[in-house]
Design a protein around this motif. Structure first.
Motif, PDB file in Angstrom:
ATOM      1  N   ILE A 260       4.280 -37.714 -50.725  1.00  0.00           N
ATOM      2  CA  ILE A 260       3.661 -36.700 -51.579  1.00  0.00           C
ATOM      3  C   ILE A 260       2.220 -37.085 -51.910  1.00  0.00           C
ATOM      4  O   ILE A 260       1.300 -36.267 -51.800  1.00  0.00           O
ATOM      5  N   GLU A 261       2.017 -38.336 -52.303  1.00  0.00           N
ATOM      6  CA  GLU A 261       0.663 -38.777 -52.648  1.00  0.00           C
ATOM      7  C   GLU A 261      -0.258 -38.766 -51.433  1.00  0.00           C
ATOM      8  O   GLU A 261      -1.427 -38.384 -51.536  1.00  0.00           O
TER       9      GLU A 261
ATOM     10  N   LEU B 148      -0.064 -36.784 -48.815  1.00  0.00           N
ATOM     11  CA  LEU B 148      -0.394 -35.390 -48.522  1.00  0.00           C
ATOM     12  C   LEU B 148      -1.408 -34.836 -49.521  1.00  0.00           C
ATOM     13  O   LEU B 148      -2.360 -34.163 -49.135  1.00  0.00           O
ATOM     14  N   ARG B 149      -1.210 -35.109 -50.793  1.00  0.00           N
ATOM     15  CA  ARG B 149      -2.175 -34.646 -51.805  1.00  0.00           C
ATOM     16  C   ARG B 149      -3.568 -35.177 -51.506  1.00  0.00           C
ATOM     17  O   ARG B 149      -4.562 -34.446 -51.591  1.00  0.00           O
ATOM     18  N   SER B 150      -3.644 -36.440 -51.144  1.00  0.00           N
ATOM     19  CA  SER B 150      -4.923 -37.066 -50.840  1.00  0.00           C
ATOM     20  C   SER B 150      -5.583 -36.413 -49.629  1.00  0.00           C
ATOM     21  O   SER B 150      -6.778 -36.096 -49.645  1.00  0.00           O
TER      22      SER B 150
ATOM     23  N   ILE C 134      -4.961 -33.419 -48.308  1.00  0.00           N
ATOM     24  CA  ILE C 134      -5.300 -32.021 -48.592  1.00  0.00           C
ATOM     25  C   ILE C 134      -6.604 -31.951 -49.381  1.00  0.00           C
ATOM     26  O   ILE C 134      -7.485 -31.141 -49.085  1.00  0.00           O
ATOM     27  N   ALA C 135      -6.747 -32.820 -50.373  1.00  0.00           N
ATOM     28  CA  ALA C 135      -7.979 -32.839 -51.169  1.00  0.00           C
ATOM     29  C   ALA C 135      -9.192 -33.206 -50.309  1.00  0.00           C
ATOM     30  O   ALA C 135     -10.261 -32.623 -50.457  1.00  0.00           O
TER      31      ALA C 135
ATOM     32  N   ASN D   8      -9.213 -30.235 -47.036  1.00  0.00           N
ATOM     33  CA  ASN D   8      -9.152 -28.812 -47.334  1.00  0.00           C
ATOM     34  C   ASN D   8      -8.697 -28.015 -46.101  1.00  0.00           C
ATOM     35  O   ASN D   8      -9.411 -27.147 -45.603  1.00  0.00           O
TER      36      ASN D   8
END
Length: 126
Positions: A60-61, A63-65, A67-68, A71
């Motif tokens: 999860i972390e 992917l969040r990283s 994606i940020a 973009n």
């Protein structure tokens, strides 16, 4: 730069291969970034908790990283494909079959609903 982000394990190979072929033909105008979760720090891929199934917090972390940072215009998931196959298709409440014309395969099971190949292909492309 416009990008797709794909994450998962072995099931990402087909998407990556297709993207590479289209890029070589000049038919895509964006990059593809892959997050491969075969590293031991991502295992197990999911956790089965009393409140339900949850992805590994490290995934999860990650992917969040990404994606940020990237973009992406498209996020493709191909994790636990075998699990999804068993739960979503092989054990589907309305079992079905289809086959791709021109490719070797098994004869369709007469006890299953036969889905037209063109319909399945359009659905997958959608």
């Amino acid at each position: 730069m416009t990008v797709d982000l794909i994450f998962g394990n072995s099931h990402t190979v087909a998407y990556i291969s297709g993207h590479q072929r289209l890029a070589a033909q000049g038919r895509v105008d964006h990059d593809l970034h892959r997050a491969n979760f075969s590293d031991p720090r991502y295992h197990p891929d999911v956790q089965f908790l009393p409140e339900g199934v949850r992805a590994n917090p490290t995934i999860i972390e990650e992917l969040r990283s990404r994606i940020a940072a990237l973009n992406p215009i498209c996020l493709v998931t191909a994790a636990m494909g075998s699990f999804h196959w068993l739960e979503g298709m092989a054990l589907h409440e309305e079992p079905f079959d289809f086959w791709a014309p021109g490719l070797p395969g098994h004869p369709p099971d007469p006890t299953l609903e036969l889905i037209p190949y063109d319909l399945m292909a359009r659905h997958c492309r959608g």
